[in-house]
Design an enzyme around this catalytic site. Structure first.
Site, PDB file in Angstrom:
ATOM      1  NE  ARG A  17      43.824  43.911   7.399  1.00 31.31           N
ATOM      2  CZ  ARG A  17      42.948  43.188   6.710  1.00 31.31           C
ATOM      3  NH1 ARG A  17      42.931  41.883   6.793  1.00 31.31           N
ATOM      4  NH2 ARG A  17      42.084  43.784   5.920  1.00 31.31           N
ATOM      5  CD  GLU A  32      38.587  49.031   9.663  1.00 26.99           C
ATOM      6  OE1 GLU A  32      39.206  49.077  10.743  1.00 26.99           O
ATOM      7  OE2 GLU A  32      39.044  48.490   8.656  1.00 26.99           O
ATOM      8  NE  ARG A  62      48.129  46.304   9.016  1.00 24.59           N
ATOM      9  CZ  ARG A  62      46.880  46.626   8.710  1.00 24.59           C
ATOM     10  NH1 ARG A  62      45.985  46.788   9.677  1.00 24.59           N
ATOM     11  NH2 ARG A  62      46.494  46.781   7.470  1.00 24.59           N
TER      12      ARG A  62
END
Length: 196
Positions: A82, A90, A125
């Site tokens: 990330r 998104e 992440r």
């Protein structure tokens, strides 16, 4: 005499069965895999996060989930990265696919250097900055091209300056009269959105 032999065989058979069962529990399928753990969920449905510190590494980008989340090979295993200090639209948002495409153009299939922060995020992440050829800062390039915001809590002033310039020149998502930042969009679509 006959009775004792039967008892003895039964006891040895039980021990062999117990030994085989223990061996299966320790070394059976899925019990002792190499690579990273799956981050199983806890009782309250939160993800257990690997807390091991990740050092800087070099790996090939094998997947682009969206504009700020990539998959990079780390020790031969795919690892989700990330991008820190930025937030891209998104995939379902306006400019979300454009951000993903731009990120893909920058680094998909390329060997990159990942400079991680000290810990992972709540989804397991690795948080970090990605560099192509050790000179192109992918995080900054996405903001500069107008395909990501500087993350609202980031103290990075360079990213703020890049975002301001992208806004001023109407680059990327700043072509939209009223772009909705991703954290607001996720809040509005909480029931249908998930970070898998």
């Amino acid at each position: 005499m006959t009775k004792r032999k039967k008892q003895s065989k039964y006891t040895i058979g039980s021990l062999l069965f117990l030994l085989a069962f223990c061996f299966y529990m320790v070394y059976g399928p899925g019990r002792h895999r190499q690579g990273k753990p799956d981050n199983p969920k806890t009782e309250n449905n939160a993800v257990k996060v690997d807390t091991a510190i990740v050092e800087q590494f070099v790996g090939k980008v094998t997947g682009i989930k969206d504009g700020d989340t990539f998959e990079v090979l780390y020790n031969g295993e795919p690892e989700r990265i990330r991008l820190s200090d930025i937030d891209a639209p998104e995939s379902a948002q306006p400019f979300g696919q454009a951000a993903k495409k731009y990120a893909s153009k920058l680094c998909f299939g390329k060997t990159v250097t990942v400079m991680p922060q000290k810990k992972r995020d709540q989804y397991g992440r690795i948080l970090g900055t990605v560099f192509v050829d050790e000179t192109i800062n992918v995080n900054a390039e996405l903001v500069k091209a107008g395909y990501a915001w500087r993350y609202k809590y980031s103290p990075n002033k360079d990213l703020k300056a890049l975002e301001d310039k992208a806004r001023y020149t109407h680059a990327g998502l700043w072509q939209d009269e009223k772009p909705v930042d991703p954290w607001q969009w996720r809040k509005q679509h909480k029931s249908t959105y998930s970070r898998k």
